[in-house]
Design a protein around this motif. Sequence first.
Motif, PDB file in Angstrom:
ATOM      1  N   GLU A  33       0.887  -1.170   0.000  1.00 55.61           N
ATOM      2  CA  GLU A  33       0.000   0.000   0.000  1.00 55.61           C
ATOM      3  C   GLU A  33       0.921   1.214   0.000  1.00 55.61           C
ATOM      4  O   GLU A  33       1.744   1.361   0.886  1.00 55.61           O
ATOM      5  CB  GLU A  33      -0.885  -0.001   1.242  1.00 55.61           C
ATOM      6  N   GLU A 175      -3.783   6.540  -2.419  1.00 56.78           N
ATOM      7  CA  GLU A 175      -3.278   5.292  -1.835  1.00 56.78           C
ATOM      8  C   GLU A 175      -3.392   4.202  -2.889  1.00 56.78           C
ATOM      9  O   GLU A 175      -4.486   3.899  -3.369  1.00 56.78           O
ATOM     10  CB  GLU A 175      -4.040   4.898  -0.570  1.00 56.78           C
ATOM     11  N   GLU A 234       2.089  -5.669   8.740  1.00 59.05           N
ATOM     12  CA  GLU A 234       2.209  -4.535   7.825  1.00 59.05           C
ATOM     13  C   GLU A 234       3.292  -3.593   8.325  1.00 59.05           C
ATOM     14  O   GLU A 234       3.158  -3.008   9.401  1.00 59.05           O
ATOM     15  CB  GLU A 234       0.861  -3.818   7.744  1.00 59.05           C
ATOM     16  N   LYS A 285      -3.654  -4.843  14.531  1.00 53.71           N
ATOM     17  CA  LYS A 285      -4.257  -4.207  13.361  1.00 53.71           C
ATOM     18  C   LYS A 285      -5.773  -4.174  13.473  1.00 53.71           C
ATOM     19  O   LYS A 285      -6.409  -5.147  13.832  1.00 53.71           O
ATOM     20  CB  LYS A 285      -3.787  -5.020  12.152  1.00 53.71           C
TER      21      LYS A 285
HETATM   22 MG    MG Z   1      -4.319  -0.924   4.671  1.00 55.71          MG
END
Ligand code: MG
Length: 498
Positions: A33, A175, A234, A285
């Motif tokens: 991302e 994004e 992430e 998350k």
């Molecule tokens: Mg995301």
Amino acid sequence: MTTMTQQDITEELQAGRPTGPLVQGYEVIIGFETHAQLSTASKIFSRASTAFGAEPNTQACPVDLALPGTLPVMNKGAVERAIKLGLALGSTIAPRSVFARKNYFYPDLPKGYQISQFEIPVVQGGSVSFFVGDEPKTVRLVRAHLEEDAGKSLHEDFVGQSGIDLNRAGTPLLEIVTEPDMRSTAEAVAYARELHKIVTWIGICDGNMQEGSFRCDANVSVRKPGAKLGTRREIKNLNSFKFMQQAIDYEIRWQIEEIEDGRKIQQATVLFDPDTGETRAMRTKEDAADYRYFPDPDLPPLVIAADWIERVRGEMPELPRAMAERYEREHGLSAYDAAQLTQGPALAHYFQSAVAAGANAKLAANWITGEIARRLNQQDIGIDQAPVGAAQMAKLVGRISDGTISNNAARQVFDALWTGEAAEVDAVIEAKGLKQMSDSGALEKIIDGVLATNQKNIDEYRAGKDKAFNALVGQVMKASQGKANPAQVNALLKSKLG
Ligand code: MG
Ligand code: ADP
């Protein structure tokens, strides 16, 4: 290599067959991302400036501060930049997309929600193709959506308290989200470099990574071949390619070790610490549901008419891959050289200017990807700061082509130009006496002299020893103080020796 279609990749992924190299018996899966800050002068929903580096809170207007009664107004320039990205990557531009509120609390988010796009993003699908070494690779995009940036919390300058700078609040972001198509750190970094090249090339983002204009989040998971997809972590806000490489490498090793030690990977957001070279969990998350997304009632759907898209298409520059293919076709360059020359618009422009000024394209390409690239690298400067301009480069290449100077002499001329010792090719050739001997009478005299004193080499040559011939060429070159044209020396020697 056989190229996999999108369908194949997804099937392979679900079937659990490895599609990339294994690390200690594990397959690595990476999706990206990327937040590209769009290069508009004003913010995405207000007229405040987006310029970097201003005094805190001098560029936050009532809309950015979320004062009661203010309303967002869409910035057309931001939409146009999203369209450009979609066109560059072969995506679908949604004729109608919707802004949504992503709700969370954080001190740098005065509204208590971020305006983003959720169910219907403006850019859908598409792909990025690039080379990893000589291997072609394609990464599919899921989407690219428009959203606003948040402000910044400042902890460094205060003791026992934190400050909030809302200058960045409302800065337009695109994004860009990929499918989990990358299979190694090398592929991930190559993808990020290619995307960076494209967004700067089409002029939608300044690409300044130190200032945060292009930041990547890498989603990483590992699995044993055949197992179902592993849990991802992430790595947030990677803002240099070097850190990106270090962070992903570390994360892969860390996850494998955890699993080998019998622990389970928890889905988490992690940060890379360049000082320790490690990734560290920041928070577990959230899932999309935690954000309570809903369409923003303050903004109508974003409607993009087909003729707007066509107008933007007409303004698109030639893209780097198309340009590289054209260089191969028109100038007979290798794929490698063509790719090197299209690393950035300025470099490509330099090459094209040199060719337009009459330079032989292959020779010019060799100099630019060789000697010039080496010096730019050494001095850490861009081609626009190169002390030797395209016109002088063309002149230099021309003097090699027309036989005035040898390659060796050209290197001396180039050095004099680069270091500022002289400004003009012919002047350097003259001043340093670098002209090749073109008068065949004078050359013949030298050759006769060499032949008269090297009977041994002549005999050996006649007995079939190639080395002896090279020795004679060397003698002639030496006697001419390097000014003889080697091709001419070869030809004359051969004819004299029969
Ligand atoms: Mg995301
Ligand atoms: P979110 O929006 O919650 O971060 P997404 O499903 O949109 O989650 O995925 C975010 C990114 O993570 C995408 O780039 C996707 O390709 C990638 N991704 C999803 N699953 C995995 C996985 N198991 N391993 C690595 N990357 C993944």
